[in-house]
Design an enzyme around this catalytic site. Structure first.
Site, PDB file in Angstrom:
ATOM      1  N   LYS A   1      86.702 -20.018  26.381  1.00  0.00           N
ATOM      2  CA  LYS A   1      88.170 -19.948  26.310  1.00  0.00           C
ATOM      3  C   LYS A   1      88.773 -19.694  27.683  1.00  0.00           C
ATOM      4  CE  LYS A   1      87.668 -17.830  21.752  1.00  0.00           C
ATOM      5  NZ  LYS A   1      87.712 -16.548  21.066  1.00  0.00           N
TER       6      LYS A   1
ATOM      7  N   ARG B   1      61.983 -18.830  26.819  1.00  0.00           N
ATOM      8  CA  ARG B   1      60.947 -17.807  27.039  1.00  0.00           C
ATOM      9  C   ARG B   1      61.452 -16.629  27.852  1.00  0.00           C
ATOM     10  NH1 ARG B   1      57.367 -21.752  27.916  1.00  0.00           N
ATOM     11  NH2 ARG B   1      59.209 -23.001  27.539  1.00  0.00           N
ATOM     12  N   THR B   2      62.311 -16.873  28.846  1.00  0.00           N
ATOM     13  CA  THR B   2      62.793 -15.747  29.661  1.00  0.00           C
ATOM     14  C   THR B   2      63.602 -14.792  28.793  1.00  0.00           C
ATOM     15  OG1 THR B   2      62.875 -17.207  31.569  1.00  0.00           O
ATOM     16  CG2 THR B   2      64.049 -15.135  31.755  1.00  0.00           C
TER      17      THR B   2
ATOM     18  N   HIS C   1      64.643 -16.582  40.860  1.00  0.00           N
ATOM     19  CA  HIS C   1      64.230 -16.155  39.525  1.00  0.00           C
ATOM     20  C   HIS C   1      63.137 -15.113  39.758  1.00  0.00           C
ATOM     21  CE1 HIS C   1      63.324 -15.968  35.417  1.00  0.00           C
ATOM     22  NE2 HIS C   1      63.060 -17.218  35.131  1.00  0.00           N
TER      23      HIS C   1
ATOM     24  N   ARG D   1      71.413 -14.531  33.315  1.00  0.00           N
ATOM     25  CA  ARG D   1      71.090 -15.874  33.801  1.00  0.00           C
ATOM     26  C   ARG D   1      72.400 -16.629  33.930  1.00  0.00           C
ATOM     27  NH1 ARG D   1      66.451 -19.874  31.899  1.00  0.00           N
ATOM     28  NH2 ARG D   1      65.382 -18.422  33.297  1.00  0.00           N
TER      29      ARG D   1
END
Lengths: 179, 308
Positions: free
Chosen positions: B87, B59-60, B137, B109
């Site tokens: 990598k 949702r974010t 957040h 995030r």
């Protein structure tokens, strides 16, 4: 230090508002299919005066009206030096198939009016859009937009500011002495 | 107060009350705009935003992407699962490569607390923290407080209890900062193994009994148990947690008042909330989701027009 001169006093302003109201009646009759939309921040005061003039002097009441905030539609949002102040959107109306009368106090470059036309479209597809302004600075246009109803035409140079003082009911031209 | 005091949205900790009020006022307008028939404004048409998600999100990520698109920004998405991070590329290298493509704002995030602060000190783009590990957040806390303000008219003076896994929750920490700055009273409730040691320094009430917490509060913000962040066993079982801290209709009916239920999602139905509570008229969970888009539009807009 600013130099200032008055170009309209309260009596002249009152006469002009009455004349603009009458011009609107000529074109919109009882306003049954018209809406008045002001450009915030300052167009709101002129719109209020016109709406109350129509009510008090011509008994035309309950006109649909709203106040736009055009900040999000401006073309100088990211480049303007001072922060843009957003105003509360007050548009509990539809403009769908209505004759929209946009109202602002001073028409300068017309970029605000361009933004206002974009901002009004999400509220429906207007039948037409007209523009009413108290002051038309006719020599300063950046965009080919002309008003339908004008209070007074003013020829002012770019370094001058035209300010409508709604508390004192006067219109002033301010000139910076440094210019 | 037409300018944010910060250049980045790293956490609620860095904001002042004026910033939060400005974000809310701007979000009020954006909420009106996203409920219009035409939901898009041209405000950020010259702005490119990169969404860098080094951790899973539904949702974010969707909410940010929608907010960016509603503002007419150009959007690029990056997810670490399918990238060169696998990598061995460092965070700074990854981001600098993306910045070389002329990106103005980075929404990130990351599983590591402080990742967005680190980034803001090392690169020139504006950073929006979309969750950094167990730290903050900020946009979630802003949308939670905005939803409370919408429901009650104001946040000041309201009693909000945050229930669940406070220890691992960035939502809890950001919410505590935000609610306290807005003048609310904040309580937390949950098993003592899921309470952080620094709780006292935050000035919140601690409830060990769910019933006492619910009787005290006006709003219960219920969190998910974050099993993915628990490397040691902190709970006997989810079933036991649900028995002691799960909110069901019976618990709510036993109160002599009605409280508002919030949840940042994703809900583990039957664990922290039963379906009849999550879907009840007292739940504003879906309002939170809608407000999330308006809040994120406001944050991105205000950061973009920020004048230094």
């Amino acid at each position: 230090m600013n130099e200032q001169r008055e170009i309209l006093n309260s009596t002249q302003l009152e006469i002009i508002i009455k004349r603009l109201s009458q011009e609107l009646i000529e074109s919109h009759q009882d306003f049954s299919n018209s809406v008045i939309v002001s450009l915030q921040p300052r167009g709101k005061y002129l719109a209020k005066r016109i709406i109350s003039c129509l009510s008090e002097n011509f008994n035309i009441n309950s006109i649909d009206s709203g106040d736009l905030d055009i900040s999000f539609y401006r073309d100088d949002l990211l480049t303007k030096k001072s922060p843009i102040i957003t105003e509360k959107i007050n548009m509990d109306i539809t403009v769908d198939n209505k004759r929209v009368i946009l109202i602002d106090d001073v028409l300068f470059t017309a970029r605000s009016v361009r933004a206002a036309m974009d901002a009004v479209m999400p509220f429906g597809r207007p039948k037409s859009i007209e523009l009413l302004v108290l002051i038309d600075r006719r020599l300063s246009r950046h965009i080919p937009i002309q008003p339908n109803y004008v209070g007074k035409i003013v020829d002012a140079i770019d370094s001058e500011r035209v300010v409508v003082d709604w508390l004192k009911n006067s219109v002033l031209i301010l000139k910076d002495k440094n210019e | 107060m037409n300018n944010l005091s910060v250049d980045h949205m790293l956490g609620i900790k860095y904001l002042n009350k004026n910033d939060i009020d400005l974000i809310f006022q701007t979000a009020d307008n954006f909420k009106k705009i996203i409920n219009q028939p035409i939901k898009k404004v041209p405000s950020l048409r010259d702005v490119t935003i990169a969404n860098l998600f080094f951790e899973n999100s539904t949702r974010t990520k969707l909410s940010f992407e929608l907010a960016e698109k509603r503002l007419s920004a150009d959007v690029i998405n990056f997810s670490s699962a399918s990238s060169s991070v696998k990598k061995g590329e460092t965070l700074l290298d990854t981001v600098n490569n993306i910045l070389a493509m002329k990106v103005d704002i980075i929404v990130m995030r990351h599983p590591n607390p402080g990742a967005s602060v680190f980034l803001s000190r090392n690169i020139s783009a504006k950073i929006v923290n979309a969750g950094d590990g167990t730290h903050e957040h900020p946009t979630q806390a802003l949308l939670d407080s905005f939803s409370i303000r919408e429901k009650y008219g104001e946040v000041a003076g309201k009693k909000i209890v945050i229930i669940g896994d406070i220890l691992h929750s960035r939502v809890a920490l950001s919410n505590i900062y935000c609610l306290k700055k807005l003048g609310a009273e904040v309580g937390v409730c949950g098993p003592s193994t899921l309470m952080p040691k620094y709780l006292d320094s935050l000035g919140v009430n601690h409830f060990s009994s769910l019933n006492a917490a619910l009787k005290w509060c006006d709003v219960a913000n219920v969190l998910r148990i974050q099993l993915e962040r628990q490397d040691v066993q902190l709970l006997p079982s989810l079933r036991e947690y649900s028995n002691v801290y799960g909110i069901n209709k019976k618990v709510l009916d036993s109160l002599d008042k009605q409280i508002t239920i919030m949840h940042p999602g994703p809900i583990n139905r039957g664990v922290e909330l039963t379906s009849d509570v999550a879907d009840s008229e007292h739940s504003i969970i879906l309002n939170q989701v809608e407000n999330g888009v308006a809040i994120r539009m406001a944050v991105l807009y205000l950061l973009s027009i920020k004048k230094n």
